[in-house]
Design an enzyme around this catalytic site. Sequence first.
Site, mmCIF file in Angstrom:
data_model
loop_
_atom_site.group_PDB
_atom_site.id
_atom_site.type_symbol
_atom_site.label_atom_id
_atom_site.label_comp_id
_atom_site.label_asym_id
_atom_site.label_seq_id
_atom_site.Cartn_x
_atom_site.Cartn_y
_atom_site.Cartn_z
ATOM 1 N N HIS A 43 3.653 -1.168 4.372
ATOM 2 C CA HIS A 43 2.264 -1.402 4.761
ATOM 3 C C HIS A 43 1.627 -2.303 3.712
ATOM 4 O O HIS A 43 1.522 -1.929 2.545
ATOM 5 C CB HIS A 43 1.518 -0.064 4.861
ATOM 6 C CG HIS A 43 0.043 -0.221 5.091
ATOM 7 N ND1 HIS A 43 -0.865 0.778 4.769
ATOM 8 C CD2 HIS A 43 -0.702 -1.243 5.600
ATOM 9 C CE1 HIS A 43 -2.081 0.382 5.092
ATOM 10 N NE2 HIS A 43 -2.016 -0.845 5.576
ATOM 11 N N HIS B 267 -5.913 8.268 2.179
ATOM 12 C CA HIS B 267 -6.478 6.990 1.746
ATOM 13 C C HIS B 267 -7.649 7.276 0.798
ATOM 14 O O HIS B 267 -7.524 8.111 -0.090
ATOM 15 C CB HIS B 267 -6.866 6.150 2.959
ATOM 16 C CG HIS B 267 -5.680 5.654 3.738
ATOM 17 N ND1 HIS B 267 -5.760 4.992 4.931
ATOM 18 C CD2 HIS B 267 -4.353 5.742 3.466
ATOM 19 C CE1 HIS B 267 -4.561 4.679 5.366
ATOM 20 N NE2 HIS B 267 -3.689 5.131 4.499
ATOM 21 N N HIS C 122 0.841 -1.200 0.000
ATOM 22 C CA HIS C 122 0.000 0.000 0.000
ATOM 23 C C HIS C 122 0.873 1.245 0.000
ATOM 24 O O HIS C 122 0.634 2.187 -0.745
ATOM 25 C CB HIS C 122 -0.921 -0.009 1.222
ATOM 26 C CG HIS C 122 -1.808 1.190 1.313
ATOM 27 N ND1 HIS C 122 -1.435 2.350 1.977
ATOM 28 C CD2 HIS C 122 -3.050 1.435 0.816
ATOM 29 C CE1 HIS C 122 -2.402 3.238 1.892
ATOM 30 N NE2 HIS C 122 -3.391 2.711 1.193
ATOM 31 N N HIS C 123 1.891 1.262 0.864
ATOM 32 C CA HIS C 123 2.900 2.310 0.813
ATOM 33 C C HIS C 123 4.153 1.855 1.549
ATOM 34 O O HIS C 123 4.116 0.886 2.325
ATOM 35 C CB HIS C 123 2.385 3.642 1.382
ATOM 36 C CG HIS C 123 2.153 3.649 2.869
ATOM 37 N ND1 HIS C 123 0.926 3.442 3.428
ATOM 38 C CD2 HIS C 123 3.000 3.860 3.908
ATOM 39 C CE1 HIS C 123 1.007 3.514 4.747
ATOM 40 N NE2 HIS C 123 2.263 3.772 5.071
ATOM 41 N N GLN D 76 9.808 0.473 6.260
ATOM 42 C CA GLN D 76 8.477 0.075 6.722
ATOM 43 C C GLN D 76 7.570 -0.118 5.510
ATOM 44 O O GLN D 76 7.443 0.780 4.683
ATOM 45 C CB GLN D 76 7.867 1.129 7.649
ATOM 46 C CG GLN D 76 6.506 0.724 8.209
ATOM 47 C CD GLN D 76 5.782 1.883 8.885
ATOM 48 O OE1 GLN D 76 5.529 2.905 8.264
ATOM 49 N NE2 GLN D 76 5.455 1.719 10.162
ATOM 50 N N MET E 186 -5.729 8.951 6.409
ATOM 51 C CA MET E 186 -4.488 9.644 6.735
ATOM 52 C C MET E 186 -4.496 10.977 6.004
ATOM 53 O O MET E 186 -5.129 11.114 4.954
ATOM 54 C CB MET E 186 -3.253 8.833 6.341
ATOM 55 C CG MET E 186 -2.939 7.663 7.235
ATOM 56 S SD MET E 186 -1.353 6.883 6.828
ATOM 57 C CE MET E 186 -1.240 5.672 8.145
#
Length: 396
Positions: free
Chosen positions: A208, A280, A136-137, A206, A349
């Site tokens: 997602h 989002h 997703h990111h 990181q 977000m």
Amino acid sequence: MAKKTICTLFLLLAVVFVHQSNCLTQSQINYLKQKLNERYNQVGYSENNIGFEYSASDTFESDSKQDKQEEDTNEIQEDDDDDDDNDVHVINVDIRMPNVQPTHENEYFCHALEMPIDRSVFIIGYDPQAEMGTAHHMLLYGCSKPGSRNNTWNCGEMASSNDGPVCDEGSKILYAWAMDAPSLELPKDVGFEVGGDTGINQLVLQVHYGEIGDKIKEHFIDDSGITLKITDQPKRLSAAVYLLGSEGRVPGHSTVHMESACSYEHSQVLYPFAFRVHTHKLGKVVSAYRIRNQQWTEIGRQDPHKPEMFYPIEKNMTIKYGDILAARCTMVNDMDKTVFTGATSDDEMCNFYMMYYTSGTLPDIDNCFRGEKFHWKKYFKNIPSDASNLPKSKEE
């Protein structure tokens, strides 16, 4: 005459030695590449830590210490003779998920890569190795201490059960990616300095994993990540990212402006050169501005459903002491339920990333977050009428 010749020769040798001491030899470059590509896989770090906290200034109307009439011109000139970024001094270093296997949707995985401690190096480009159907990111953080010493760990900042935060100490955002955004190469003579005595001892990736139910059923494994373009050659201009964001909720059948603003209270002048937006499903427009003497200058404005790349800031502008940085996310909710900000793809977000460079020490504050009760109209005049409008394309 002989003494003069000897002195001249000595000076020439000294210059050569100094030049060589500032450059890595080919064997050192090979060693650096090997060390940077080794996976950080120690175990046993088990403290239960929280994610990094957001801080923001509550002061908005500070008098500028700079000349209020000074034009927004970039006073730092490029060095046309600088050819440091040749192939000899640039290496590609991967930081990628080591074949992780998500077991449910909206998991956040982190993986760390140790930086050299004997000297700093400079990131001058990012080449994403991911696709939006899986990731997703992605965010790349610089940390003085990672959130875990496991090879990978669950690191969703807002999730109820985590193995640890992204960073245990010294969190800085270095890069962000989503929606199949392309590669990013920094301007000439600009770099993110990491390693050495910078305080960035680890890079933490990181990822997602959003709505991937079909992939989970297939027991897929993933190696999403980023190829970093790294050089040992010092850069005159230090790059960093300033993040503006908002938290709150969007009631059903409503349009909401999630807004933030903070005063910039540092003497170091910033030169923004790229921006990225992120929401989002409900986000329609994200915009950000510099406010100086009650005059608004747009930093960037974009549709968050376009590829979430860092878009260039085409105008020359500066951020100086006393300026105010302000951002807005325009959210439209046509559903019957209220949507809150949060970590999952069903939450929301509101983020605006401003990438900049400066010629001196980086500011110690790198983010500005506000809650749902904060609104521009309580503090500011001359709010741009098009702050919630999609920007016109160059073809229009």
